[in-house]
Motif scaffolding. Sequence first.
Motif, short mmCIF file in Angstrom:
data_model
loop_
_atom_site.label_atom_id
_atom_site.label_comp_id
_atom_site.label_asym_id
_atom_site.label_seq_id
_atom_site.Cartn_x
_atom_site.Cartn_y
_atom_site.Cartn_z
N GLY A 101 46.47 60.28 5.74
CA GLY A 101 45.08 59.85 5.93
C GLY A 101 44.59 58.90 4.85
N PHE A 102 45.31 58.87 3.71
CA PHE A 102 44.92 57.97 2.63
C PHE A 102 45.12 56.51 3.05
N THR A 103 44.23 55.67 2.62
CA THR A 103 44.53 54.25 2.74
C THR A 103 45.55 53.95 1.64
N ILE A 104 46.27 52.83 1.79
CA ILE A 104 47.25 52.48 0.76
C ILE A 104 46.57 52.31 -0.60
N THR A 105 45.44 51.64 -0.58
CA THR A 105 44.69 51.45 -1.81
C THR A 105 44.26 52.78 -2.40
N GLY A 106 43.75 53.66 -1.55
CA GLY A 106 43.29 54.97 -2.01
C GLY A 106 44.42 55.78 -2.61
N PHE A 107 45.60 55.69 -1.94
CA PHE A 107 46.75 56.45 -2.42
C PHE A 107 47.14 56.01 -3.84
N PHE A 108 47.21 54.68 -4.03
CA PHE A 108 47.63 54.21 -5.35
C PHE A 108 46.57 54.47 -6.42
N ALA A 109 45.31 54.37 -6.01
CA ALA A 109 44.25 54.68 -6.97
C ALA A 109 44.36 56.15 -7.38
N ALA A 110 44.68 57.03 -6.38
CA ALA A 110 44.80 58.46 -6.67
C ALA A 110 45.97 58.76 -7.58
N GLY A 162 45.87 43.44 1.15
CA GLY A 162 45.46 42.20 0.49
C GLY A 162 46.00 42.10 -0.93
N ALA A 163 45.79 40.97 -1.54
CA ALA A 163 46.32 40.71 -2.88
C ALA A 163 45.81 41.73 -3.90
N GLY A 164 44.56 42.11 -3.80
CA GLY A 164 43.97 43.07 -4.73
C GLY A 164 44.71 44.39 -4.70
N SER A 165 45.00 44.88 -3.48
CA SER A 165 45.70 46.16 -3.35
C SER A 165 47.13 46.05 -3.83
N VAL A 166 47.76 44.89 -3.60
CA VAL A 166 49.11 44.68 -4.11
C VAL A 166 49.09 44.81 -5.64
N TRP A 167 48.11 44.16 -6.25
CA TRP A 167 48.01 44.23 -7.72
C TRP A 167 47.81 45.67 -8.16
N LEU A 168 46.87 46.38 -7.49
CA LEU A 168 46.57 47.76 -7.87
C LEU A 168 47.81 48.64 -7.75
N SER A 169 48.56 48.47 -6.66
CA SER A 169 49.73 49.34 -6.47
C SER A 169 50.78 49.06 -7.53
#
Lengths: 304, 127, 256
Positions: C224-233, C157-164
Amino acid sequence: MNTQTPVIQVDGLSRTYRDVAALKDVSFTLEPNIICGLLGRNGAGKTTLMRMLTGQDFPSAGSARVFGQDPVENSAVLQQMCFISESTRYPEGFQARHVLTGAPWFYANWDAAFADELVGKFRLPLKREVRKLSRGQQSALGVIVGLAGRAPVTIFDEPYLGLDAVARHTFYDTLLADYAEQPRTILLSTHLIDEVSNLLEHVLVLDEGRLLLDQSADSLRGSASAVAGRAGDVDSFAEGRQVLHRDTLGGLATVTISGRLTSADRVAAAAANLEIAPVSFQQLIVDLTTQSTPQPSLASVVYE
Amino acid sequence: MDEGRPIFQQIAERVENDILSGALVEEGQVPSTNEFAMFYRINPATAGKGVNLLVEQGILYKRRGIGMFVAAGARERITARRREQFVLEYVAPMLAEAASLGIAPGQLTQLIDTQLIESQLTEKETR
Amino acid sequence: MTAISIAPAATRIPSRHRITKVMRLQMVNRLTYLGIPWIITGVALVISIVVAVLISVSVPEPGRQAALEGMAYSWAGLSPFWYLAVVGVQAVSAIFPFALGFSITRREYALGTLVTFVVIAAFNATGWAILTEIERAINAAGLTFHHFTALWFSEVGAGSVWLSLFTLQIVIFAVASAFAAVYARWRAMGMLVLWTAVALVVLGLIAFALLTGSAVPIIDWLMGFTITGFFAALLIPATLAFALGWAALHRAPLRG
C-alpha cells in the motif's frame, strides 16, 4: 615552585579488564610544565594509564583529572592534550601528508613551519601510505605531530620504537629546545631509560599495575648503590638496609642497596674492603621491577 | 654525566671547573639555563637548579633582564672549598689505601716527594 | 631561572567547528568516499554499455528490444552500494580510534561522521539522479538502454529517484556503522549477540505473520506504500541503527 595547582591529578585509579587488573589504585599528581617519565615493564599499565588520562578508556574505580576536570568526553580539556601512541593504527589509504593536513584542525597551537622542519629532519616521506612506512618512520610521524601540536599536555607512549640512534637524538634535542622555549607538560613512556633519564624532571614507575615510584629524577639518581666484596662482609654491611638485588659469584657478592650512603658508610665500607659503585638509573628501575613480589613500601624507602 | 650523583650538582661543578680554568672569568656572563640544558642534553629545570645552587653560594649572580654573571671573588671561594674537599676526597682515601698496602707514613711522604720531582722534570722537558 | 608558568592555554575551537573538522578528517582521503564509488559507477556503466552493444549485435531483431528491456533488472546502477557498506564499517573501525587519537570526543566524532554520511549520500544521490535523467532522455529518444533506469526508477519522478538513492545509502551507512560500533564496544561477543538478535527478530516476525495468519494483510500493507513513502519510511530503521551505533560508541574504550 611546587605550589601550583596540579595539571594532572589521579586518585585511586583502577582499571580491570574482565578478571585482569591493569591498574591498581594508582594515585599521583603532576605539576604543570615538567617533563615526566612513565617507566615500567611491558604490561605494567603505562598505556592503560595514558588512555585514562586522555578519556580514551574509562576507570573501573577512582578518577583521573586533567586541569581539574574529568577528561572523558570533555572537549575543553581534550583540546589541550595531544596523545601520541605507539599503538595508533592509521586508516587504510592515509598518507603522512593526510595526517599532517588533519592535525592542525584539532590542535589549536599547531606550528606548521615547525612541522615542515621536522619532516625534513626525520626525512619522512609524505606521499607514501602510512601503513607501508617502516616502524621508525611511523614513530617519526607521531613525534612530529606531538611536537608541532604544542599541546599544553603532550603524552608520548613509546614514541620512538624503531627510530635509529640519530633520529632519537634528533627527538631529544628538538624536544628540549622546544620545551625550553615553550614550557608544557610532557609525559613520556619509554624502555630506553638511560637515554632519557637526563631529560626527565620527575619519574613515575609502574609495576604490575601499581605505582612503585613517584619522585623527582634528581632524588632518584644516586639513591641506590652497588656494594661488592666478600660475601660475608657485603652481607654484614647490608644488614638492616633495603636490599633491592643480590648477586653472588663464588665467595663474592654484589648487592644493590637502596638509600643514599653517608660518608660514614663509605668509610666503613672502605675499611671492610668493599667497593661501592653508583647504580645507573636504568639498573635501579630494573632492580625495582624485577622483584618477584612488588613491594609498595619501596617507594617510601627510596624516597628522601 | 656521572650516574651516582644528582645532575644539578654536576652542572654546578662543571661551571666551577670552568671558573677555575679561566674559561669563565669573574664579572663575565655565563650561558643561560636553556643553553646549559641544550648543551648537556638535560632538563632545563635541572640546569636551573644547578645554576641556582651557585647563586646561593655567591659564585654567580643575576642581573635582571640581562642574565647570569660570575661574581667577583668566585674563584677564591671555589678554591677554598675545594681545598677542604681535597683532604676528604683524596688524602683520606690515599692514607687508607696506603695502610692496606702496608706503606708506612714515612714511605708515603717519600713517594709524594719523588713524584713531585719527576713531574717537575717532565714539565721542564716539555717546555 | 627557568620561568615556570602555566603555558597559555590553547585557544579553544568551538564544538561546531570541530564537528565540521571531523567531516574533513573523514574526507581527507578523497578516494574512500568519492573516488571509489564513482570509479565503480563508471566501470559498471562501461560494462552495461558493452553488454548493450553485444545484445544489439548478437540478438536477432525480433527479441532484441525485449533483451535490452531485460537490462532493467540488472540492478547495475546499485553496484557502488555494496562498497558503501565497507565505507560505513571503515568510518568507525578505522577513523574512530584515529579520531580519538586527535583528541576528538566521541560525540564530536559521531556527529561529524553522521554529517559526513548525509553529505556524501546527498552528493552521490544527486549525481546518480542526474545520470538517471540523462538515461531517461536517451530512452525517450528511442534508444533503449538501462543502467540507472532500473527497478522502480521508471515509475517515479526525479525527486523520488533522488530520495530513494539517498535513503538507501543512509540505511547502508547506518547499519554498517552500527555493526562496526557494536564491534568497537563489545568485540566478537557483541557481534554474536547482535547477529543472533537480528536473526531472532526476523524469525519472530515471520513466525508472528504465519501463526496469526496476518502475512497477507502485512504484505498488502507494505504494498500500500507509495514508492516515495516506502523510501521515506526507511529513514526510521536508519535512525534506529544510528541510535544503536551511538549507544555502543559513546562508552567504547580504545584498545589494542
